[in-house]
Design a protein around this motif. Structure first.
Motif, mmCIF file in Angstrom:
data_model
loop_
_atom_site.group_PDB
_atom_site.id
_atom_site.type_symbol
_atom_site.label_atom_id
_atom_site.label_comp_id
_atom_site.label_asym_id
_atom_site.label_seq_id
_atom_site.Cartn_x
_atom_site.Cartn_y
_atom_site.Cartn_z
ATOM 1 N N GLU A 63 0.834 -1.190 0.000
ATOM 2 C CA GLU A 63 0.000 0.000 0.000
ATOM 3 C C GLU A 63 0.876 1.250 0.000
ATOM 4 O OE1 GLU A 63 -2.417 0.357 3.456
ATOM 5 O OE2 GLU A 63 -3.413 2.175 2.777
ATOM 6 N N LEU A 64 0.591 2.160 -0.908
ATOM 7 C CA LEU A 64 1.356 3.401 -0.986
ATOM 8 C C LEU A 64 0.953 4.316 0.157
ATOM 9 C CD1 LEU A 64 2.121 5.310 -4.259
ATOM 10 C CD2 LEU A 64 1.694 6.529 -2.117
ATOM 11 N N GLN A 65 1.940 4.817 0.894
ATOM 12 C CA GLN A 65 1.672 5.699 2.021
ATOM 13 C C GLN A 65 2.578 6.919 1.966
ATOM 14 O OE1 GLN A 65 2.007 3.200 5.564
ATOM 15 N NE2 GLN A 65 -0.199 2.939 5.578
ATOM 16 N N LEU A 66 2.050 8.032 2.447
ATOM 17 C CA LEU A 66 2.784 9.287 2.535
ATOM 18 C C LEU A 66 2.606 9.843 3.936
ATOM 19 C CD1 LEU A 66 1.449 10.865 -0.793
ATOM 20 C CD2 LEU A 66 3.562 9.564 -0.496
ATOM 21 N N VAL A 67 3.702 10.224 4.571
ATOM 22 C CA VAL A 67 3.626 10.776 5.920
ATOM 23 C C VAL A 67 4.445 12.057 5.970
ATOM 24 C CG1 VAL A 67 4.071 10.399 8.355
ATOM 25 C CG2 VAL A 67 3.364 8.470 6.908
ATOM 26 N N GLU A 68 3.750 13.173 6.197
ATOM 27 C CA GLU A 68 4.417 14.467 6.283
ATOM 28 C C GLU A 68 4.872 14.740 7.714
ATOM 29 O OE1 GLU A 68 0.786 15.176 3.504
ATOM 30 O OE2 GLU A 68 1.258 14.091 5.345
ATOM 31 N N SER A 69 5.907 15.537 7.833
ATOM 32 C CA SER A 69 6.385 15.985 9.131
ATOM 33 C C SER A 69 7.170 17.278 8.941
ATOM 34 C CB SER A 69 7.268 14.923 9.795
ATOM 35 O OG SER A 69 8.414 14.670 9.016
ATOM 36 N N GLY A 70 7.479 17.941 10.042
ATOM 37 C CA GLY A 70 8.316 19.129 9.983
ATOM 38 C C GLY A 70 7.583 20.448 10.155
ATOM 39 N N GLY A 71 6.268 20.377 10.247
ATOM 40 C CA GLY A 71 5.523 21.618 10.448
ATOM 41 C C GLY A 71 5.738 22.183 11.839
ATOM 42 N N GLY A 72 5.259 23.400 12.043
ATOM 43 C CA GLY A 72 5.398 24.006 13.358
ATOM 44 C C GLY A 72 5.042 25.477 13.329
ATOM 45 N N LEU A 73 5.376 26.144 14.423
ATOM 46 C CA LEU A 73 5.104 27.576 14.570
ATOM 47 C C LEU A 73 6.428 28.328 14.461
ATOM 48 C CD1 LEU A 73 3.362 30.030 15.376
ATOM 49 C CD2 LEU A 73 3.757 29.399 17.770
ATOM 50 N N VAL A 74 6.494 29.251 13.510
ATOM 51 C CA VAL A 74 7.692 30.060 13.318
ATOM 52 C C VAL A 74 7.289 31.523 13.153
ATOM 53 C CG1 VAL A 74 9.033 28.206 12.265
ATOM 54 C CG2 VAL A 74 7.687 29.730 10.820
ATOM 55 N N ARG A 75 8.279 32.391 13.204
ATOM 56 C CA ARG A 75 8.035 33.810 12.992
ATOM 57 C C ARG A 75 8.279 34.164 11.527
ATOM 58 N NH1 ARG A 75 11.345 36.130 18.268
ATOM 59 N NH2 ARG A 75 9.918 35.314 19.859
ATOM 60 N N LEU B 206 9.859 20.862 5.419
ATOM 61 C CA LEU B 206 8.881 19.787 5.528
ATOM 62 C C LEU B 206 9.443 18.527 4.880
ATOM 63 C CD1 LEU B 206 5.581 21.673 4.610
ATOM 64 C CD2 LEU B 206 6.724 21.457 6.829
ATOM 65 N N SER B 207 9.063 17.398 5.449
ATOM 66 C CA SER B 207 9.480 16.100 4.909
ATOM 67 C C SER B 207 8.252 15.268 4.584
ATOM 68 C CB SER B 207 10.340 15.346 5.925
ATOM 69 O OG SER B 207 11.500 16.063 6.259
ATOM 70 N N CYS B 208 8.377 14.462 3.559
ATOM 71 C CA CYS B 208 7.324 13.521 3.181
ATOM 72 C C CYS B 208 7.981 12.153 3.014
ATOM 73 C CB CYS B 208 6.643 13.951 1.894
ATOM 74 S SG CYS B 208 5.391 12.787 1.287
ATOM 75 N N ALA B 209 7.708 11.263 3.947
ATOM 76 C CA ALA B 209 8.232 9.901 3.871
ATOM 77 C C ALA B 209 7.289 9.063 3.028
ATOM 78 C CB ALA B 209 8.363 9.315 5.267
ATOM 79 N N THR B 210 7.835 8.428 1.996
ATOM 80 C CA THR B 210 7.004 7.637 1.093
ATOM 81 C C THR B 210 7.320 6.150 1.238
ATOM 82 O OG1 THR B 210 8.455 7.514 -0.849
ATOM 83 C CG2 THR B 210 7.237 9.566 -0.528
ATOM 84 N N SER B 211 6.347 5.335 0.950
ATOM 85 C CA SER B 211 6.546 3.895 0.966
ATOM 86 C C SER B 211 5.473 3.245 0.107
ATOM 87 C CB SER B 211 6.481 3.346 2.398
ATOM 88 O OG SER B 211 5.217 3.595 2.969
ATOM 89 N N GLY B 212 5.753 2.001 -0.301
ATOM 90 C CA GLY B 212 4.752 1.233 -1.034
ATOM 91 C C GLY B 212 4.802 1.368 -2.541
ATOM 92 N N PHE B 213 5.818 2.026 -3.102
ATOM 93 C CA PHE B 213 5.967 2.070 -4.553
ATOM 94 C C PHE B 213 7.446 2.158 -4.908
ATOM 95 C CE2 PHE B 213 6.538 6.728 -5.474
ATOM 96 C CZ PHE B 213 6.379 7.207 -4.186
ATOM 97 N N ALA C 52 1.499 14.890 -1.962
ATOM 98 C CA ALA C 52 0.633 14.082 -2.823
ATOM 99 C C ALA C 52 1.466 13.406 -3.908
ATOM 100 C CB ALA C 52 -0.441 14.954 -3.458
ATOM 101 N N VAL C 53 1.036 12.238 -4.310
ATOM 102 C CA VAL C 53 1.752 11.474 -5.345
ATOM 103 C C VAL C 53 0.782 11.009 -6.419
ATOM 104 C CG1 VAL C 53 2.838 9.216 -5.762
ATOM 105 C CG2 VAL C 53 3.745 10.717 -3.998
ATOM 106 N N LYS C 54 1.224 11.087 -7.656
ATOM 107 C CA LYS C 54 0.507 10.451 -8.763
ATOM 108 C C LYS C 54 1.348 9.243 -9.163
ATOM 109 C CE LYS C 54 -1.423 11.161 -13.385
ATOM 110 N NZ LYS C 54 -2.815 10.854 -12.994
ATOM 111 N N TYR C 55 0.759 8.071 -8.983
ATOM 112 C CA TYR C 55 1.494 6.840 -9.275
ATOM 113 C C TYR C 55 0.564 5.791 -9.812
ATOM 114 C CZ TYR C 55 4.249 2.627 -8.646
ATOM 115 O OH TYR C 55 4.908 1.448 -8.859
ATOM 116 N N PRO C 56 0.931 5.093 -10.885
ATOM 117 C CA PRO C 56 2.158 5.330 -11.646
ATOM 118 C C PRO C 56 1.987 6.487 -12.622
ATOM 119 C CG PRO C 56 0.939 3.503 -12.590
ATOM 120 C CD PRO C 56 0.178 3.936 -11.364
#
Length: 130
Positions: free
Chosen positions: A1-13, A20-27, A97-101
């Motif tokens: 199963e194709l999965q996408l997990v974002e991280s790195g957001g937060g509060l800044v000035r 930001l990071s997007c960890a992908t798996s499943g393709f 977001a990913v368009k696959y294939p």
């Protein structure tokens, strides 16, 4: 199963940076297109940046050109969005977001449309204070 997990957001000035990071798996990470989108409360989802593997093409939305940079780590299957000189108007939930294939030639007209993609992450909140 194709999965996408974002991280790195937060509060800044305003004026600060975030990555930001997007960890992908499943393709296979060979024939795909990837995009970063954002959505602020009460607004439509907006295309921020995108990349197509087939023709090594990159696009940026007008509001982020010169400030944001998309990058790919093929070994780690990671997609990044470096955001510099952040402004309060950049405040939104950011999605990977990913368009696959996908193997072909495309451009901003398609790459900036949420409906063009078929896999989405859960989003990460970015808040920029003035």
């Amino acid at each position: 199963e194709l999965q996408l997990v974002e991280s790195g957001g937060g509060l800044v000035r305003a004026g600060e940076s975030l990555r930001l990071s997007c960890a992908t798996s499943g393709f296979t990470f060979d024939d795909y297109a990837v995009g970063w989108f954002r959505q602020a409360p009460g607004k439509e989802r907006e295309g921020v940046s995108g990349y197509t593997k087939s023709d090594d093409n990159t696009y940026y939305g007008d509001s982020v050109k010169g400030r944001f940079t998309i990058s790919i780590d093929n070994t780690k299957k990671m997609v990044y969005l470096q955001m510099n000189s952040l402004k309060p108007e950049d405040t939104a939930v950011y999605y990977c977001a990913v368009k696959y294939p996908f193997w072909g030639i495309s451009g901003p007209r398609h790459m900036s449309r949420p409906s063009w993609y078929n896999y989405w992450g859960q989003g990460t909140q970015v808040t920029v204070s003035s």
